[in-house]
Motif scaffolding. Structure first.
Motif, PDB file in Angstrom:
ATOM      1  N   ASP A 169       0.824  -1.215   0.000  1.00 18.60           N
ATOM      2  CA  ASP A 169       0.000   0.000   0.000  1.00 18.60           C
ATOM      3  C   ASP A 169       0.858   1.265   0.000  1.00 18.60           C
ATOM      4  OD1 ASP A 169      -2.317   1.490  -0.050  1.00 18.60           O
ATOM      5  OD2 ASP A 169      -2.548   1.506   2.135  1.00 18.60           O
ATOM      6  N   SER A 170       1.763   1.354  -0.938  1.00 13.66           N
ATOM      7  CA  SER A 170       2.648   2.514  -1.012  1.00 13.66           C
ATOM      8  C   SER A 170       2.586   3.108  -2.413  1.00 13.66           C
ATOM      9  CB  SER A 170       4.092   2.105  -0.693  1.00 13.66           C
ATOM     10  OG  SER A 170       4.966   3.183  -0.945  1.00 13.66           O
ATOM     11  N   ASN A 171       2.291   4.398  -2.478  1.00  9.83           N
ATOM     12  CA  ASN A 171       2.277   5.105  -3.760  1.00  9.83           C
ATOM     13  C   ASN A 171       3.677   5.371  -4.299  1.00  9.83           C
ATOM     14  OD1 ASN A 171      -0.517   5.265  -3.981  1.00  9.83           O
ATOM     15  ND2 ASN A 171      -0.610   7.125  -2.729  1.00  9.83           N
ATOM     16  N   LYS A 172       4.687   5.053  -3.494  1.00 10.25           N
ATOM     17  CA  LYS A 172       6.056   5.244  -3.975  1.00 10.25           C
ATOM     18  C   LYS A 172       6.474   4.153  -4.957  1.00 10.25           C
ATOM     19  CE  LYS A 172       9.413   6.497  -1.283  1.00 10.25           C
ATOM     20  NZ  LYS A 172      10.364   6.592  -0.152  1.00 10.25           N
ATOM     21  N   ILE A 173       5.738   3.040  -4.995  1.00 13.65           N
ATOM     22  CA  ILE A 173       6.125   1.921  -5.846  1.00 13.65           C
ATOM     23  C   ILE A 173       5.409   2.009  -7.186  1.00 13.65           C
ATOM     24  CG2 ILE A 173       6.228  -0.575  -6.087  1.00 13.65           C
ATOM     25  CD1 ILE A 173       6.242  -0.804  -3.073  1.00 13.65           C
ATOM     26  N   LYS A 174       6.179   2.011  -8.240  1.00 14.94           N
ATOM     27  CA  LYS A 174       5.659   2.004  -9.606  1.00 14.94           C
ATOM     28  C   LYS A 174       5.934   0.612 -10.187  1.00 14.94           C
ATOM     29  CE  LYS A 174       6.582   5.677 -11.921  1.00 14.94           C
ATOM     30  NZ  LYS A 174       7.403   6.689 -12.648  1.00 14.94           N
ATOM     31  N   LEU A 175       4.878  -0.096 -10.546  1.00 11.86           N
ATOM     32  CA  LEU A 175       5.014  -1.472 -11.036  1.00 11.86           C
ATOM     33  C   LEU A 175       4.931  -1.500 -12.556  1.00 11.86           C
ATOM     34  CD1 LEU A 175       5.240  -4.508 -10.369  1.00 11.86           C
ATOM     35  CD2 LEU A 175       2.739  -4.565 -10.303  1.00 11.86           C
ATOM     36  N   VAL A 176       5.980  -2.033 -13.186  1.00 11.63           N
ATOM     37  CA  VAL A 176       6.021  -2.172 -14.641  1.00 11.63           C
ATOM     38  C   VAL A 176       5.955  -3.670 -14.952  1.00 11.63           C
ATOM     39  CG1 VAL A 176       7.321  -1.724 -16.750  1.00 11.63           C
ATOM     40  CG2 VAL A 176       7.404  -0.078 -14.859  1.00 11.63           C
ATOM     41  N   ARG A 177       4.792  -4.120 -15.395  1.00 12.61           N
ATOM     42  CA  ARG A 177       4.587  -5.535 -15.706  1.00 12.61           C
ATOM     43  C   ARG A 177       4.864  -5.766 -17.193  1.00 12.61           C
ATOM     44  NH1 ARG A 177       3.714 -11.083 -14.365  1.00 12.61           N
ATOM     45  NH2 ARG A 177       2.678 -11.985 -16.179  1.00 12.61           N
ATOM     46  N   VAL A 178       5.927  -6.532 -17.493  1.00 15.42           N
ATOM     47  CA  VAL A 178       6.289  -6.844 -18.875  1.00 15.42           C
ATOM     48  C   VAL A 178       5.712  -8.223 -19.198  1.00 15.42           C
ATOM     49  CG1 VAL A 178       8.151  -7.068 -20.538  1.00 15.42           C
ATOM     50  CG2 VAL A 178       8.391  -5.491 -18.604  1.00 15.42           C
ATOM     51  N   ASN A 179       4.852  -8.276 -20.173  1.00 21.97           N
ATOM     52  CA  ASN A 179       4.125  -9.507 -20.491  1.00 21.97           C
ATOM     53  C   ASN A 179       4.820 -10.323 -21.588  1.00 21.97           C
ATOM     54  OD1 ASN A 179       1.784  -8.906 -18.757  1.00 21.97           O
ATOM     55  ND2 ASN A 179       1.410  -7.249 -20.237  1.00 21.97           N
ATOM     56  N   ASP A 180       4.503 -11.604 -21.606  1.00 23.25           N
ATOM     57  CA  ASP A 180       4.856 -12.517 -22.712  1.00 23.25           C
ATOM     58  C   ASP A 180       6.356 -12.646 -22.939  1.00 23.25           C
ATOM     59  OD1 ASP A 180       2.088 -12.740 -23.147  1.00 23.25           O
ATOM     60  OD2 ASP A 180       2.094 -11.037 -24.525  1.00 23.25           O
ATOM     61  N   GLU A 181       7.111 -12.658 -21.850  1.00 25.36           N
ATOM     62  CA  GLU A 181       8.552 -12.873 -21.962  1.00 25.36           C
ATOM     63  C   GLU A 181       8.871 -14.276 -21.440  1.00 25.36           C
ATOM     64  OE1 GLU A 181      10.727 -11.096 -23.437  1.00 25.36           O
ATOM     65  OE2 GLU A 181       9.553  -9.274 -23.782  1.00 25.36           O
ATOM     66  N   PRO A 182       9.302 -15.190 -22.305  1.00 26.91           N
ATOM     67  CA  PRO A 182       9.500 -16.585 -21.891  1.00 26.91           C
ATOM     68  C   PRO A 182      10.720 -16.806 -21.009  1.00 26.91           C
ATOM     69  CG  PRO A 182      10.169 -16.298 -24.171  1.00 26.91           C
ATOM     70  CD  PRO A 182       9.551 -14.999 -23.753  1.00 26.91           C
ATOM     71  N   LYS A 183      11.720 -15.931 -21.080  1.00 28.69           N
ATOM     72  CA  LYS A 183      12.926 -16.126 -20.280  1.00 28.69           C
ATOM     73  C   LYS A 183      13.423 -14.781 -19.767  1.00 28.69           C
ATOM     74  CE  LYS A 183      16.391 -15.700 -23.961  1.00 28.69           C
ATOM     75  NZ  LYS A 183      17.584 -16.309 -24.592  1.00 28.69           N
ATOM     76  N   TRP A 184      14.173 -14.842 -18.681  1.00 29.39           N
ATOM     77  CA  TRP A 184      14.732 -13.648 -18.048  1.00 29.39           C
ATOM     78  C   TRP A 184      15.834 -13.054 -18.917  1.00 29.39           C
ATOM     79  CZ3 TRP A 184      14.364  -9.886 -14.769  1.00 29.39           C
ATOM     80  CH2 TRP A 184      15.496  -9.259 -14.232  1.00 29.39           C
ATOM     81  N   VAL A 185      15.724 -11.742 -19.174  1.00 25.56           N
ATOM     82  CA  VAL A 185      16.758 -11.011 -19.908  1.00 25.56           C
ATOM     83  C   VAL A 185      17.073  -9.753 -19.104  1.00 25.56           C
ATOM     84  CG1 VAL A 185      17.423  -9.908 -22.070  1.00 25.56           C
ATOM     85  CG2 VAL A 185      15.871 -11.876 -22.112  1.00 25.56           C
ATOM     86  N   LEU A 186      18.162  -9.796 -18.363  1.00 26.58           N
ATOM     87  CA  LEU A 186      18.500  -8.695 -17.447  1.00 26.58           C
ATOM     88  C   LEU A 186      18.639  -7.377 -18.179  1.00 26.58           C
ATOM     89  CD1 LEU A 186      20.987  -8.702 -14.520  1.00 26.58           C
ATOM     90  CD2 LEU A 186      21.265  -6.983 -16.299  1.00 26.58           C
ATOM     91  N   SER A 187      19.319  -7.371 -19.291  1.00 21.43           N
ATOM     92  CA  SER A 187      19.603  -6.115 -19.988  1.00 21.43           C
ATOM     93  C   SER A 187      18.320  -5.379 -20.365  1.00 21.43           C
ATOM     94  CB  SER A 187      20.445  -6.389 -21.230  1.00 21.43           C
ATOM     95  OG  SER A 187      19.789  -7.305 -22.102  1.00 21.43           O
TER      96      SER A 187
END
Length: 895
Positions: free
Chosen positions: A344-362
């Motif tokens: 419950d914090s307005n300081k957090i901005k959530l960016v949900r990236v969809n349809d990515e089958p594997k982790w790509v740090l870059s």
């Protein structure tokens, strides 16, 4: 400047007549700011921090802003505290310097340093905590610069539920119903209602001095919440008289109230460069830098790291000056929104990236920084925790420097994982176009980023203070990147491939782009453009070469395998060797342990090699070494090890350098960690039957066609058990199937070594393989094992048992035909047309060994390692031609 006895006056302790010279201006200012001083004979600040020298116990704390006539040492870090220091009530180290009594040893942000606390503190605790967790712990009456105490003439502060109250809680204090922010409290807003009990001004002093507030007086509605005493505030602000200060307060107080409430409502006044609703597109690196707010964004990104995320986000919310947290949810399942919503914090901005089958740090961190709204960015993995004063001790300037982890400066293995931490200006980040998005497998992304910031943007790199950052431990299996075989190798691999491509930078045209749909502080993001990976951009030959080189670098650098040995090892076997060594390393509880290797070089024909191999297997097992089998395809044995056995041993089909490797020692120090034993007595420095010593600090190289002279590490029974554990390849099994229904339990196995040395092996000069004495002895026994010498003994056995049959194996196909004529219907052989030493013929020979070992009795050839190998596989004893039958009356020649 020498730090003198006055030092702790500044921290709420007693300033004394110490040796702080050259600080009269500070003392004067402190005196004007309303404090009194008690005597303290400690010589320096370090002694006081270590609780070594107080001459008297002070009656109570001096003011946080205090004075001393002969010297004043200013506070170097941390907020002031009114907690008294005395021999009976003081702590140790830096935490004591800000007002707390610590258990011994003092607590630390890093839990690894908290495990040996000798006792629970009676009352004082860490100034950076409020609850029992990995960052410290509290007690029922915690002391800190922003705290309270339940009883006694100590300092109590009650603050309002403004944003500062939350900050104070994280500094270790408790917030009470009657609350006022520290900022308003210091600037005169007062309290919303009378306090529920007596409190003492942080600017109080001993009675009678005339500056500050009366001791033991309750707060009222004065400018600083307490009963004023004559002449204090005009001296405090150096404005001349109380009227000026009152007029100034009429203007300042409403501004402070509005600012404080704005902070409370918007939790830091977060801004955003993107709309909070609707749909829009973004492209990495394209953003208006002039719209960035003055402050710090924390950017984290993760995939399926739900376990510790809530605790990590709580930690990030306490970081001083951090105005927002951008959390990238890289297609986690389940999504991370539920965890974020619970905070419950307005300081957090959530960016949900969809349809990515594997982790790509870059790509994940680039999109995170793309959504960051402030000038400075702290990039953190989702298993990093920070000290809340991180930003105070790490300073960066745009165009000048950045801060990052550095695995080479880590103090232990866990701190090496902090290499990915980075504190950087956004403009500097985007000047090099952020992370190289062509790196889409594990490793080198951070190092490449730092290199381009230093070499491209010409920034200075500062290494993070490891006392103020912590990595939550986990093994590599917890990483989001699937298919990571070897962490360090993947890193080297990406590095090698990138060297063949142009540098990543603003001129890069192929970069990520996304379609975005905003819902308040939640952004649903789907990639519309994905750049090609470094592997896709590299030729197959470059990929294969780079992977092999990366494996070799790890084996050489970490395990000291000589490069010349690696050059002769296939990529498949490099992988297997590295995996086996890493497994040995993971099983050991000894941090200093490095796995060692036995390089076993098997020589001569199949029987000789198997004899040596059984001994090597025993030695390696009993000395806890990894066995590498060197099995060269040559005139003696024209097959590779893999042509015969399916066992999962590391093998080498050749070895370029020759023992004793004197040239290699000149350019590769790894050879200095290799002890050589060579039993091939005609070769340089070879000593047959030399005692092989297990040196735990050295790799071993053994070359021979014989058992190793290591009495406690190799013996007949164990060697044979090891050989029987080998699994033949399917082709050999198919040859053996010819006899699957034969009655081996009523057969005598017969091995006939029919050829003498002159006829034995094509293109081999035995004068260069054996001594003259050994050659003469072998030739004698070869003549004794002529097939005609077996016939009489076989007839005798057939008479004793008319049902008896024979399984015959020979180095000459014609011998088998002659035996069938002598014993019609009684001879069994493996059908074949070759009696040479190429790969197919050696497979037939191996099948013969297994079949001979199945018989109930055996007639063999003396001085034949093949007869010996059949005995080893079958666990049977053989009668030997010339020794047990067909004996020469004159006996063998002297050797």
């Amino acid at each position: 400047m020498q730090q003198g006895g006055g030092g702790y006056g500044n921290y709420g302790g007693n300033a004394g007549n110490g040796n702080a010279n050259g600080v009269n201006n500070g003392a004067q200012q402190s005196w004007e700011n309303g404090g009194s001083v008690y005597r303290n004979d400690s010589d320096n600040m370090e002694q006081m921090a270590r609780s070594q020298s107080y001459s008297v116990e002070p009656p109570r704390a001096a003011s946080p802003l205090t004075n001393v006539s002969s010297g004043y040492a200013p506070r170097t870090s941390g907020p002031a505290s009114p907690i008294p220091y005395s021999p009976s009530a003081q702590g140790q180290g830096a935490e004591a310097a800000v007002g707390g009594q610590m258990s011994i040893p003092p607590l630390s942000l890093n839990p690894a340093y908290n495990s040996n606390s000798s006792r629970t503190p009676v009352r004082a605790v860490s100034p950076v905590t409020e609850s029992f967790n990995q960052y410290g712990y509290s007690s029922p009456a915690p002391y800190s610069p922003y705290t309270q105490y339940q009883s006694g003439p100590q300092y109590t502060e009650q603050v309002t539920s403004y944003a500062a109250a939350g900050e104070m809680k994280h500094r270790g204090g408790q917030v009470h119903p009657n609350e006022c922010s520290a900022e308003n409290y210091a600037n005169g807003n007062g309290f919303s209602s009378p306090p529920q009990r007596k409190v003492y001004s942080p600017y109080h002093q001993n009675s009678g001095s005339g500056y500050g507030y009366e001791a033991n007086q309750p707060y009222e509605y004065g400018m600083f919440g307490g009963s004023l005493k004559k002449g204090s505030l005009n001296r405090l602000l150096v404005v001349g008289n109380l009227r000026y200060l009152f007029l100034l307060g009429l203007f300042v107080i409403p501004c402070i109230w509005l600012m404080s409430n704005a902070v409370s409502m918007f939790e830091g006044g977060a801004v955003s460069i993107y709309p909070s609703s609707g749909k829009f597109d973004v492209k990495i690196g394209e953003k208006d830098m002039e719209k960035l707010g003055n402050g710090i964004s924390i950017v984290g990104a993760c995939m399926n790291r739900q376990e510790n995320l809530e605790d990590i986000l709580k930690n990030w919310l306490t970081i001083k000056d951090a105005k927002e947290i951008v959390l990238v949810d890289w297609s986690s399942e389940p999504p991370l929104k539920e965890i974020v919503d619970a905070l419950d914090s307005n300081k957090i901005k959530l960016v949900r990236v969809n349809d990515e089958p594997k982790w790509v740090l870059s790509r994940a961190f680039n999109i995170g920084v793309q959504f960051a709204s402030y000038e400075k960015v702290i990039k953190l993995d989702c298993d990093y925790a920070l000290h809340n004063n991180f930003t105070e001790s790490h300073k960066i300037e745009q165009g000048r420097n950045f801060v990052s982890g550095d695995w080479e400066n880590a103090r232990d293995e866990n701190e090496r994982h902090l290499n990915g931490a980075m504190y950087v200006h956004q403009k500097d980040f985007w000047n090099v176009l952020g992370y190289d998005e062509r790196i889409q497998t594990y490793g080198w992304d951070d190092e490449d980023m730092y290199s381009r910031l230093m070499n491209g943007a010409k920034l200075e790199k500062s290494v993070v203070n490891y006392d103020e950052i912590m990595h939550l431990q986990h093994d590599d299996s917890a990483r989001a990147q699937e298919g990571v075989k070897f962490v360090e190798v993947e890193t080297d691999y990406n590095s090698l491939l990138l060297k063949k491509l142009d540098d990543w930078g603003p001129k890069q045209t192929e970069r990520s782009a996304y379609a975005v749909e905003a819902h308040g502080n939640v952004y649903d993001v789907t990639a519309t453009v994905k750049p090609s990976s470094v592997e896709e951009l590299s030729a197959e030959v470059d990929r294969e070469e780079s992977w092999a080189t990366a494996l070799g670098q790890r084996l050489r650098d970490q395990f000291l395998v000589p490069w010349d040995f690696l050059a002769s090892m296939s990529t498949k076997n490099r992988e297997l060797l590295l995996r086996n060594l890493m497994e040995r390393l993971s099983r050991s509880e000894d941090e200093s342990y490095t796995p060692k290797i036995l390089f076993g070089h098997c020589m001569h024909g199949l029987g000789n090699r198997l004899r040596a191999l059984g001994s090597m297997m025993s030695f390696a097992k009993n000395s806890n070494r990894e066995l590498v089998i060197i099995w060269e395809n040559d005139e003696h044995c024209g097959s590779d090890f893999e042509d015969l056995f399916a066992s999962k041993y590391v093998t080498m089909g050749e070895l370029g350098p020759k023992a004793p490797f004197k040239d290699g020692q000149k350019y590769d120090d790894a050879f200095k960690k290799l002890k050589v034993y060579n039993y091939m007595e005609l070769e340089e420095d070879a000593v047959k039957d030399e005692l092989v010593v297990d040196d735990p600090e050295m790799h071993l190289y053994y070359k021979g066609a014989y058992i190793m002279n290591a009495p406690e590490l190799s013996d007949w029974e164990q060697d044979n058990e090891n050989l029987r554990s080998l699994v033949p390849v399917d082709e050999v099994k198919e040859i053996m199937e010819q006899h699957s229904t034969k009655p081996f339990n009523n057969m005598v196995g017969v091995h006939i070594r029919n050829r003498d040395l002159a006829q034995d092996i094509q293109n081999v000069d035995f004068s260069k393989e054996y001594t003259a004495s050994a050659s003469n002895t072998m030739d004698y026994w070869r003549h004794k094992s002529h097939y005609k010498n077996f016939i009489d003994r076989m007839r005798q056995l057939a008479i004793e048992d008319p049902e008896l049959e024979f399984y015959v194996a020979s180095d000459t196909v014609e011998v088998q035909e002659e035996m069938e004529k002598e014993f019609p219907g009684k001879i069994h052989t493996t059908d074949r047309t070759c009696d040479d030493r190429d790969a197919s013929c050696v497979r037939y020979a191996l099948a013969d060994l297994y079949n001979l070992g199945k018989t109930k009795k055996m007639l063999g050839s003396n001085w034949s390692s093949f007869t010996e190998a059949a005995q080893r596989f079958g666990g049977i004893e053989a009668e030997l031609a010339g020794q047990h039958f067909a004996v020469d009356p004159d006996g063998p020649p002297e050797s």
